[in-house]
Scaffold this motif. Structure first.
Motif, PDB file in Angstrom:
ATOM      1  N   SER A  27     -47.671 -23.362 162.409  1.00  0.00           N
ATOM      2  CA  SER A  27     -49.125 -23.409 162.597  1.00  0.00           C
ATOM      3  C   SER A  27     -49.571 -22.701 163.871  1.00  0.00           C
ATOM      4  O   SER A  27     -50.744 -22.416 164.046  1.00  0.00           O
ATOM      5  CB  SER A  27     -49.601 -24.860 162.637  1.00  0.00           C
ATOM      6  N   GLY A  28     -48.634 -22.422 164.754  1.00  0.00           N
ATOM      7  CA  GLY A  28     -48.986 -21.751 166.012  1.00  0.00           C
ATOM      8  C   GLY A  28     -49.342 -22.716 167.129  1.00  0.00           C
ATOM      9  O   GLY A  28     -49.609 -22.311 168.255  1.00  0.00           O
ATOM     10  N   VAL A  29     -49.364 -24.025 166.811  1.00  0.00           N
ATOM     11  CA  VAL A  29     -49.701 -25.032 167.832  1.00  0.00           C
ATOM     12  C   VAL A  29     -48.780 -24.913 169.043  1.00  0.00           C
ATOM     13  O   VAL A  29     -49.199 -25.032 170.192  1.00  0.00           O
ATOM     14  CB  VAL A  29     -49.602 -26.455 167.221  1.00  0.00           C
TER      15      VAL A  29
ATOM     16  N   ARG B 273     -52.160 -41.857 165.425  1.00  0.00           N
ATOM     17  CA  ARG B 273     -53.391 -41.341 164.813  1.00  0.00           C
ATOM     18  C   ARG B 273     -53.146 -40.861 163.380  1.00  0.00           C
ATOM     19  O   ARG B 273     -54.047 -40.924 162.542  1.00  0.00           O
ATOM     20  CB  ARG B 273     -53.941 -40.175 165.642  1.00  0.00           C
TER      21      ARG B 273
ATOM     22  N   ARG C 287     -55.087 -23.419 167.361  1.00  0.00           N
ATOM     23  CA  ARG C 287     -54.985 -24.705 166.639  1.00  0.00           C
ATOM     24  C   ARG C 287     -54.235 -25.693 167.510  1.00  0.00           C
ATOM     25  O   ARG C 287     -53.357 -25.305 168.275  1.00  0.00           O
ATOM     26  CB  ARG C 287     -54.225 -24.528 165.326  1.00  0.00           C
ATOM     27  N   PHE C 288     -54.628 -26.944 167.405  1.00  0.00           N
ATOM     28  CA  PHE C 288     -53.860 -27.974 168.095  1.00  0.00           C
ATOM     29  C   PHE C 288     -53.946 -29.254 167.276  1.00  0.00           C
ATOM     30  O   PHE C 288     -54.582 -29.273 166.241  1.00  0.00           O
ATOM     31  CB  PHE C 288     -54.366 -28.166 169.533  1.00  0.00           C
ATOM     32  N   HIS C 289     -53.254 -30.310 167.759  1.00  0.00           N
ATOM     33  CA  HIS C 289     -53.223 -31.560 166.983  1.00  0.00           C
ATOM     34  C   HIS C 289     -54.642 -32.020 166.695  1.00  0.00           C
ATOM     35  O   HIS C 289     -55.387 -32.347 167.618  1.00  0.00           O
ATOM     36  CB  HIS C 289     -52.449 -32.620 167.754  1.00  0.00           C
ATOM     37  N   GLU C 290     -54.978 -32.057 165.422  1.00  0.00           N
ATOM     38  CA  GLU C 290     -56.370 -32.253 165.052  1.00  0.00           C
ATOM     39  C   GLU C 290     -56.857 -33.692 165.209  1.00  0.00           C
ATOM     40  O   GLU C 290     -58.044 -33.943 165.073  1.00  0.00           O
ATOM     41  CB  GLU C 290     -56.593 -31.771 163.616  1.00  0.00           C
ATOM     42  N   THR C 291     -55.957 -34.615 165.514  1.00  0.00           N
ATOM     43  CA  THR C 291     -56.419 -35.995 165.711  1.00  0.00           C
ATOM     44  C   THR C 291     -56.933 -36.202 167.136  1.00  0.00           C
ATOM     45  O   THR C 291     -57.567 -37.207 167.421  1.00  0.00           O
ATOM     46  CB  THR C 291     -55.277 -37.002 165.446  1.00  0.00           C
TER      47      THR C 291
ATOM     48  N   THR D  87     -45.140 -36.582 179.301  1.00  0.00           N
ATOM     49  CA  THR D  87     -46.445 -36.140 178.768  1.00  0.00           C
ATOM     50  C   THR D  87     -46.311 -35.761 177.288  1.00  0.00           C
ATOM     51  O   THR D  87     -47.139 -36.163 176.461  1.00  0.00           O
ATOM     52  CB  THR D  87     -46.954 -34.914 179.572  1.00  0.00           C
TER      53      THR D  87
ATOM     54  N   THR E 220     -49.359 -22.586 172.365  1.00  0.00           N
ATOM     55  CA  THR E 220     -50.153 -23.037 173.511  1.00  0.00           C
ATOM     56  C   THR E 220     -49.307 -23.916 174.432  1.00  0.00           C
ATOM     57  O   THR E 220     -49.479 -23.888 175.647  1.00  0.00           O
ATOM     58  CB  THR E 220     -51.380 -23.838 173.019  1.00  0.00           C
TER      59      THR E 220
ATOM     60  N   GLU F  58     -59.243 -35.195 175.159  1.00  0.00           N
ATOM     61  CA  GLU F  58     -57.804 -35.520 175.163  1.00  0.00           C
ATOM     62  C   GLU F  58     -56.958 -34.250 175.182  1.00  0.00           C
ATOM     63  O   GLU F  58     -55.945 -34.181 175.864  1.00  0.00           O
ATOM     64  CB  GLU F  58     -57.457 -36.365 173.933  1.00  0.00           C
TER      65      GLU F  58
ATOM     66  N   LEU G 104     -47.875 -37.663 173.953  1.00  0.00           N
ATOM     67  CA  LEU G 104     -48.641 -36.977 172.904  1.00  0.00           C
ATOM     68  C   LEU G 104     -48.032 -37.264 171.530  1.00  0.00           C
ATOM     69  O   LEU G 104     -48.744 -37.514 170.555  1.00  0.00           O
ATOM     70  CB  LEU G 104     -48.667 -35.463 173.153  1.00  0.00           C
TER      71      LEU G 104
ATOM     72  N   GLU H 257     -50.013 -39.037 168.567  1.00  0.00           N
ATOM     73  CA  GLU H 257     -50.131 -38.311 167.303  1.00  0.00           C
ATOM     74  C   GLU H 257     -49.595 -39.161 166.141  1.00  0.00           C
ATOM     75  O   GLU H 257     -50.203 -39.217 165.075  1.00  0.00           O
ATOM     76  CB  GLU H 257     -49.355 -36.988 167.443  1.00  0.00           C
TER      77      GLU H 257
ATOM     78  N   PHE I 188     -54.421 -33.331 178.148  1.00  0.00           N
ATOM     79  CA  PHE I 188     -52.994 -33.096 177.876  1.00  0.00           C
ATOM     80  C   PHE I 188     -52.549 -31.750 178.444  1.00  0.00           C
ATOM     81  O   PHE I 188     -51.543 -31.659 179.149  1.00  0.00           O
ATOM     82  CB  PHE I 188     -52.764 -33.151 176.354  1.00  0.00           C
TER      83      PHE I 188
END
Lengths: 277, 302
Positions: free
Chosen positions: A94-96, A17, B82-86, A6, A99, B91, A10, A14, B95
């Motif tokens: 960034s803190g991503v 994109r 915040r997360f992957h902005e694309t 998974t 999560t 989606e 991603l 990514e 995910f």
């Protein structure tokens, strides 16, 4: 394993994109275009010159092929370092990643997923460049793909190692520090390789020894030199008249590079597991 | 649901959390208040195993901190989601749903339901890079609820939201309360906390400095008495009923008492002392006043 896939998926989405795949493809095609033009022009000139024998022409084409591979290898290593350079450090900043890491998955799965996703791209890059070089040199010059079955896995191992180092650095350092460290690490290997080669050409044992020691610390470039050795024509290898192999790394270095990569990957997992997010 | 004993976190010489001991019951809407730099976010991160405590112990959902299985029943909205902005909202939720172990039809059915709940259904197919800050918070809230959690950590959930967005968050918290979900809410907005939480604790310099139950009547009452002229002996005599006794101007006495039940005794005593009483005005302390009291004068803006 499902979570690794998974995260890898991603990572690939990514990369597509963010146009990383597109940028890589355009650069690879540009490289192959320049290489093709150079090979075609060189071949035409040699074919028109009656004083150049068939053997000389094949020798020159082999040298061009190896130079092409050397450039492709360098580009691939840089691609492999830059590709994941911010994947952990950037997402930590960034803190991503908060999560992600708060989900019911092991942090190792995040590292492995990102590593696998980026590795697929980096290996595809090596494959495209290598195939392109072989096709061009084969179609234009009729040169067989000597030693590719041995050389290509070595180039892939070098790329894997470089990418893994960049991943590990990302688990520990900021993005810029990681980039500097990973490129520097490859630079050490690169200069160590040169020292070893010069030592080999000049017969200076101490230089060879230093080069070998450097390869043990940073074994990436040794993989390229071994790959280049395999891609030299059989006659050059048997006579020792090698363009890229005055000092050929031991095959044991391959096992060391494999082990080194695994150790670095384990370090990346450990560092990311311990990292405050 | 949550229990910690002496949780402590040091970053080098800096003490982020010095001694956190707290308990949060099942189904409780729990507020975690404190000024910037008090260690609130660090505390939440320790409870979610994003940060390893330097010392101390804790249990979340009856499991040790960091237990993977229990994380499957926890939702988390970080501060500034915040997360992957694309990615599009769909989606992103797909995910995260997969990371929760959700697959197929149940996941696909849940995604539009959640997006509708946070009022993002129309923007569901747009990449996150086009989202406003408020929209990002709302999609973050949706991802925190994907797994039907039993415990939800919301770190500044209304940050960046307009009044309508705040109302939406409040109504979602009310729904979670109705479903028996425990909510751990970290917020600077005391009005929001007062309106939603059952209980709050105040964090000061990394330790619990006070607690207040909001679902019960307020305990402390500020009493304002309008009287005739009084002397120092009367003011001194009032000290048996309360604290913080002062006379801001002639004919007005202020004091803090534990309960409104004390008011008749005060009035009776003043009458006995022949003090004329013109008015008695009890006033409950707001959460903001309690907060400022607990923090004291030594705490400046963070």
């Amino acid at each position: 394993m499902r979570d690794v896939i998974t995260v890898a998926h991603l990572t690939l989405v990514e990369a597509r994109r963010r146009r990383i795949v597109l940028a890589g493809a355009v650069c690879a095609l540009a490289f192959l275009l320049v290489f093709s033009v150079a090979v075609v022009l060189a071949y035409r000139e040699m074919a028109a010159d009656k004083s150049v024998s068939f053997v000389e022409r094949q020798g020159t084409l082999t040298a061009i092929k190896l130079v092409g591979f050397m450039a492709a290898n360098f580009l691939s290593v840089i691609f492999a370092i830059l590709l994941p350079v911010d994947t952990l450090s950037g997402e930590i900043d960034s803190g991503v990643v908060q999560t992600l890491a708060s989900k019911p998955i092991d942090r190792a799965q995040i590292v492995l997923g990102k590593w696998a996703g980026h590795l697929l791209l980096a290996l595809a890059y090596v494959l495209v460049l290598s195939t392109g070089i072989l096709v061009v040199i084969g179609v234009v010059g009729g040169l067989p793909p000597t030693g590719v079955t041995h050389a290509l896995p070595l180039l892939m191992l070098e790329v894997t190692l470089s990418l893994t180092i960049a991943m590990a650095g990302g688990a520990r350092f900021s993005t810029v520090t990681n980039a500097i460290t990973a490129v520097g690490f490859y630079g050490i290997a690169f200069i160590g390789g040169f020292v070893e080669q010069i030592g080999g050409f000049a017969g200076i044992t101490s230089m060879r020894t230093i080069g070998i020691l450097v390869s043990l610390v940073s074994p990436a470039d040794a993989m390229w030199r071994l790959a280049a050795h395999y891609m030299e024509p059989e006659i050059a290898r048997s006579t020792g008249m090698l363009a890229f192999g005055a000092s050929v790394p031991s095959p044991l270095m391959v096992w060391w590079a494999v082990g080194f990569t695994m150790l670095v990957l384990l370090y990346a997992i450990r560092a990311f597991r311990r990292r405050a997010l | 649901m949550i229990e910690t004993h002496g949780l402590r976190k040091l970053f080098g010489p800096t003490v982020a959390v010095s001694d956190l001991s707290l308990q949060v019951g099942e189904g409780e809407i729990f507020g975690f208040l404190g000024p910037n730099g008090a260690g609130k976010t660090t505390a939440i991160k320790m409870l979610l195993a994003l940060i390893e405590p330097t010392s101390g112990t804790g249990r979340v959902l009856n499991a040790p901190l960091g237990d993977r299985a229990s994380r499957a029943r926890i939702g988390f909205l970080p501060e500034h989601f915040r997360f992957h902005e694309t990615l599009t909202a769909i989606e992103l939720l797909r995910f995260h749903g997969r990371l929760y172990g959700l697959r197929g039809a149940p996941l696909e059915a849940r995604i539009p339901r959640l997006l509708s709940r946070v009022d993002l259904l129309e923007a569901a197919d747009r990449p996150l890079r086009g989202y406003s800050k408020g929209m990002l918070q709302r999609v973050g809230l949706a991802q925190a609820l994907l797994n039907d959690p039993r415990l939800v950590f919301l770190d500044e959930p209304t940050s960046g939201l307009d009044p309508l967005g705040r109302l939406l968050v409040r109504s979602i918290i009310d729904e979670l309360r109705a479903d028996g979900v425990t909510v751990f809410l970290n917020s600077h907005l005391l009005g929001e906390v007062e309106a939603t939480c059952d209980r709050v604790v105040f964090v000061k310099r990394g330790r619990i400095a006070g607690e207040r139950r909001l679902s019960a009547p307020a305990e402390l009452v500020d009493l304002e008495l309008h009287t005739g002229p009084v002397g120092a002996a009367i003011l001194e005599g009032l000290s048996r009923f309360g604290t913080n006794i002062r006379q801001p101007r002639p004919g007005v006495i202020e004091l803090r008492i534990d309960s409104e039940a004390t008011v008749p005794a005060i009035v009776s005593w003043l009458v006995q002392q022949a003090v004329p009483i013109h008015a008695v005005q009890p006033r409950h302390q707001s959460l903001e006043e309690v907060f400022l009291d607990v923090m004291g004068d030594d705490e400046g803006p963070g």
